[in-house]
Design a protein around this motif. Structure first.
Motif, short mmCIF file in Angstrom:
data_model
loop_
_atom_site.label_atom_id
_atom_site.label_comp_id
_atom_site.label_asym_id
_atom_site.label_seq_id
_atom_site.Cartn_x
_atom_site.Cartn_y
_atom_site.Cartn_z
N PRO A 170 -6.70 -60.24 40.36
CA PRO A 170 -6.69 -59.13 39.39
C PRO A 170 -6.09 -57.86 39.99
CG PRO A 170 -8.80 -60.28 39.35
CD PRO A 170 -8.04 -60.83 40.52
N VAL A 171 -5.29 -57.18 39.19
CA VAL A 171 -4.63 -55.96 39.66
C VAL A 171 -5.62 -54.81 39.64
CG1 VAL A 171 -2.41 -56.77 38.82
CG2 VAL A 171 -3.84 -55.36 37.33
N GLU A 172 -5.22 -53.71 40.26
CA GLU A 172 -6.06 -52.51 40.26
C GLU A 172 -6.19 -51.97 38.84
OE1 GLU A 172 -6.21 -48.10 42.42
OE2 GLU A 172 -4.62 -49.55 42.88
N GLY A 173 -7.38 -51.57 38.48
CA GLY A 173 -7.64 -51.11 37.12
C GLY A 173 -7.75 -52.24 36.13
N PHE A 174 -8.21 -53.40 36.62
CA PHE A 174 -8.24 -54.61 35.80
C PHE A 174 -9.03 -54.41 34.51
CE2 PHE A 174 -10.54 -58.54 34.68
CZ PHE A 174 -9.47 -59.36 34.36
N ILE A 178 -7.98 -54.79 30.59
CA ILE A 178 -8.60 -55.72 29.65
C ILE A 178 -8.97 -55.00 28.35
CG2 ILE A 178 -10.64 -57.14 29.24
CD1 ILE A 178 -8.54 -58.46 30.98
N ALA A 179 -9.53 -53.80 28.49
CA ALA A 179 -9.89 -53.04 27.28
C ALA A 179 -8.67 -52.75 26.42
CB ALA A 179 -10.59 -51.75 27.68
N LEU A 269 -2.44 -60.67 29.71
CA LEU A 269 -3.62 -61.11 30.44
C LEU A 269 -3.22 -61.80 31.74
CD1 LEU A 269 -6.68 -61.45 30.57
CD2 LEU A 269 -6.43 -63.55 29.24
N PHE A 270 -2.20 -62.65 31.69
CA PHE A 270 -1.71 -63.28 32.91
C PHE A 270 -1.22 -62.23 33.91
CE2 PHE A 270 -0.52 -67.80 31.26
CZ PHE A 270 -1.88 -68.04 31.06
N GLY A 271 -0.58 -61.18 33.40
CA GLY A 271 -0.14 -60.12 34.28
C GLY A 271 -1.30 -59.38 34.91
N ALA A 272 -2.35 -59.10 34.14
CA ALA A 272 -3.52 -58.41 34.68
C ALA A 272 -4.25 -59.27 35.71
CB ALA A 272 -4.47 -58.03 33.55
N LEU A 273 -4.19 -60.59 35.57
CA LEU A 273 -4.83 -61.50 36.52
C LEU A 273 -3.96 -61.79 37.74
CD1 LEU A 273 -6.38 -64.07 34.02
CD2 LEU A 273 -7.65 -62.47 35.48
N GLY A 274 -2.75 -61.26 37.75
CA GLY A 274 -1.85 -61.51 38.86
C GLY A 274 -1.22 -62.88 38.83
N LEU A 275 -1.26 -63.56 37.69
CA LEU A 275 -0.69 -64.90 37.57
C LEU A 275 0.76 -64.88 37.08
CD1 LEU A 275 -3.75 -66.74 35.98
CD2 LEU A 275 -3.04 -66.72 38.38
#
Length: 375
Positions: A170-174, A178-179, A269-275
Motif C-alpha cells: 500500500p502506498v502512503e496515504g492509503f 480508499i475513501a 485500487l490496484f494502484g493504491a495497493l502497489g499492484l
C-alpha cells in the motif's frame, strides 16, 4: 411517458414535426422531445457548459491550493508542480485534485441543460427523465462479477507463466485514497459518461438520425483525452464504443456508468495497493484483449437482462396540441365563454366546437340573432 418498445422497432418517424402521431424517441434522439428544438441549441449549450465549468474549476483550484498550503506549508505547491517531472497520481492531494475537477462537469452540464433544454434535465440520464437506480445497481453487480472473473483468470495465467505475483505494498496515504476511490471516483466516472455518452450522443442525435453516428463520432474525443500508447488508446476506444452502444441500447447511462465505475475503481485500487503503476502509459495487446473481452461480455449480459426485465428504451412524445382559435359570433352547437349556443359572444372569446372550425381554421361568425358586430 415511456414505452418498452425497442428503438429499432416500428413507430412513427421521430423527426417529423407535422406528424400528428406520438413519436418514439430512442436515447440519442431525446433532443427532439423539446418542441422548441433548434439545431443550434446544443452549440449554445456547449458554450454555457464551458463557461460554467471554467468558473467552477477556478473556484475549486483556489480552494484546493489554499487547503494544500494550510495542511502542508507554503512551499507545497512548488514541491508538487515544480519538483518532479510528472505528478504523483497516488499522492492523495493530487488524486483528489485530478478526479474531483472532473466531477465539476456534472453541475456545469446540468445547469447548461436547464437553460437550453430539453426539459426535464434528467433526459440526459435516461428516457425516463431520471436515473434508474435499480437498473444501475444490477449493472454494477454484473460488472463486478465480470471483472472479478476476468482479473482472476488473468492472475492465474500470469501465475502459470511468470510465477507468484508481487505482494501488495500500500502506498502512503492509503486510507485517504480508499475513501476517495469509494466516494470520488464513481462521481468522476458518472461525469465523463454524462458528457461523452450523454451530451455528445444527444447532440449528434439532434442532427443525425442513425444511432451508429451518435455512438462512433464521440469516440475520438474520449479516446484522445487519455495519455496512453497505441494499445492503451485502443482499449479506451473499445470501452467508448461499448458504453455508447449500451447507452443507446438500454435507453440511458446506467450501464455505461456501471462499466466505467467498476473499471476505474479496480484500476485505482490496484494502484493504491502497489499492484499496478497508475502513471504507466504503455500497454500490450494482451491487456487490450482481456479488457475488450470483459466489456463485451458485460454488454451482452446487460442487454439480455434489460430485455427480460422490460427496461424502457424509448420515450413516447406526443405532438403539441393545436392552438385554440378566437372566434366572434354564434357557433351552432358550441358553448362559448358567454354561455350555450344561441347566446352572444364578445370578440376575442375562445371556443373550439370541433372540425372544421378547430383545428387549423378560424371559425367565422354565423348570422343570427345572437351575432354582434364591432362598431
Amino acid at each position: 411517458m415511456t414505452t418498452r418498445a425497442a428503438p429499432w422497432g416500428q413507430g412513427s418517424p421521430d423527426d417529423h414535426r407535422e406528424d400528428p402521431r406520438p413519436r418514439l424517441l430512442p436515447y440519442h434522439r431525446l433532443g427532439h422531445a423539446d418542441p422548441e428544438h433548434r439545431w443550434w441549441k446544443p452549440l449554445v449549450e456547449l458554450l454555457l457548459f464551458g463557461a460554467f465549468y471554467l468558473v467552477l474549476a477556478i473556484v475549486f483550484g483556489i480552494v484546493w491550493a489554499v487547503g494544500l498550503m494550510v495542511s502542508r506549508g507554503e512551499e507545497a505547491l512548488d514541491e508538487i508542480f515544480l519538483g518532479p517531472a510528472e505528478l504523483e497520481i497516488m499522492d492523495p492531494a493530487i488524486f483528489f485534485m485530478l478526479f474531483f475537477s472532473l466531477v465539476l462537469m456534472i453541475p456545469a452540464l446540468l445547469a447548461a441543460r436547464a437553460i437550453m433544454g430539453p426539459r426535464p434535465a434528467g433526459l440526459l440520464l435516461s428516457v425516463t427523465g431520471r436515473l434508474r437506480w435499480g437498473f444501475l445497481g444490477r449493472c454494477l453487480l454484473v460488472a463486478l462479477a465480470v471483472y472479478a472473473v476476468g482479473h482472476a483468470a488473468a492472475a492465474l495465467v500470469e501465475y502459470a507463466l511468470l510465477g507468484p505475483p508481487a505482494a501488495p505494498r500500500p502506498v502512503e496515504g492509503f486510507w485517504w485514497l480508499i475513501a476517495m476511490i469509494v466516494l470520488v471516483v464513481p462521481l468522476q466516472c458518472a461525469a465523463e459518461e454524462l458528457v461523452f455518452r450523454g451530451y455528445l450522443l444527444q447532440t449528434v442525435g439532434r442532427w443525425l438520425r442513425r444511432p451508429v453516428f451518435a455512438i462512433l463520432l464521440p469516440v475520438p474525443l474520449f479516446t484522445f483525452g487519455h495519455l496512453y500508447d497505441t494499445w492503451g488508446l485502443l482499449a479506451v476506444a473499445v470501452m467508448a464504443v461499448v458504453a455508447g452502444y449500451l447507452t443507446w441500447r438500454t435507453g440511458g447511462l446506467e450501464a455505461a456508468i456501471a462499466l466505467h465505475v467498476v473499471n476505474n475503481v479496480i484500476a485505482t485500487l490496484f494502484g493504491a495497493l502497489g499492484l499496478a503503476d497508475p502513471d504507466a502509459e504503455e500497454s500490450s495487446w494482451i491487456a487490450l484483449v482481456i479488457s475488450a473481452a470483459m466489456q463485451v461480455l458485460f454488454a451482452w449480459l446487460v442487454v439480455r437482462a434489460a430485455g427480460r426485465r422490460g427496461v424502457e428504451v424509448t420515450r413516447t412524445v406526443h405532438p403539441p396540441r393545436p392552438p385554440v382559435l378566437p372566434v366572434v359570433g354564434h357557433v351552432p352547437g358550441g358553448h362559448g365563454p358567454g354561455g350555450p349556443a344561441g347566446t352572444d359572444h364578445l370578440p376575442g372569446g375562445w371556443i373550439c366546437p370541433g372540425p372544421p372550425a378547430c383545428p387549423g381554421r378560424r371559425a367565422e361568425p354565423v348570422p343570427g340573432p345572437g351575432t354582434q358586430r364591432l362598431p
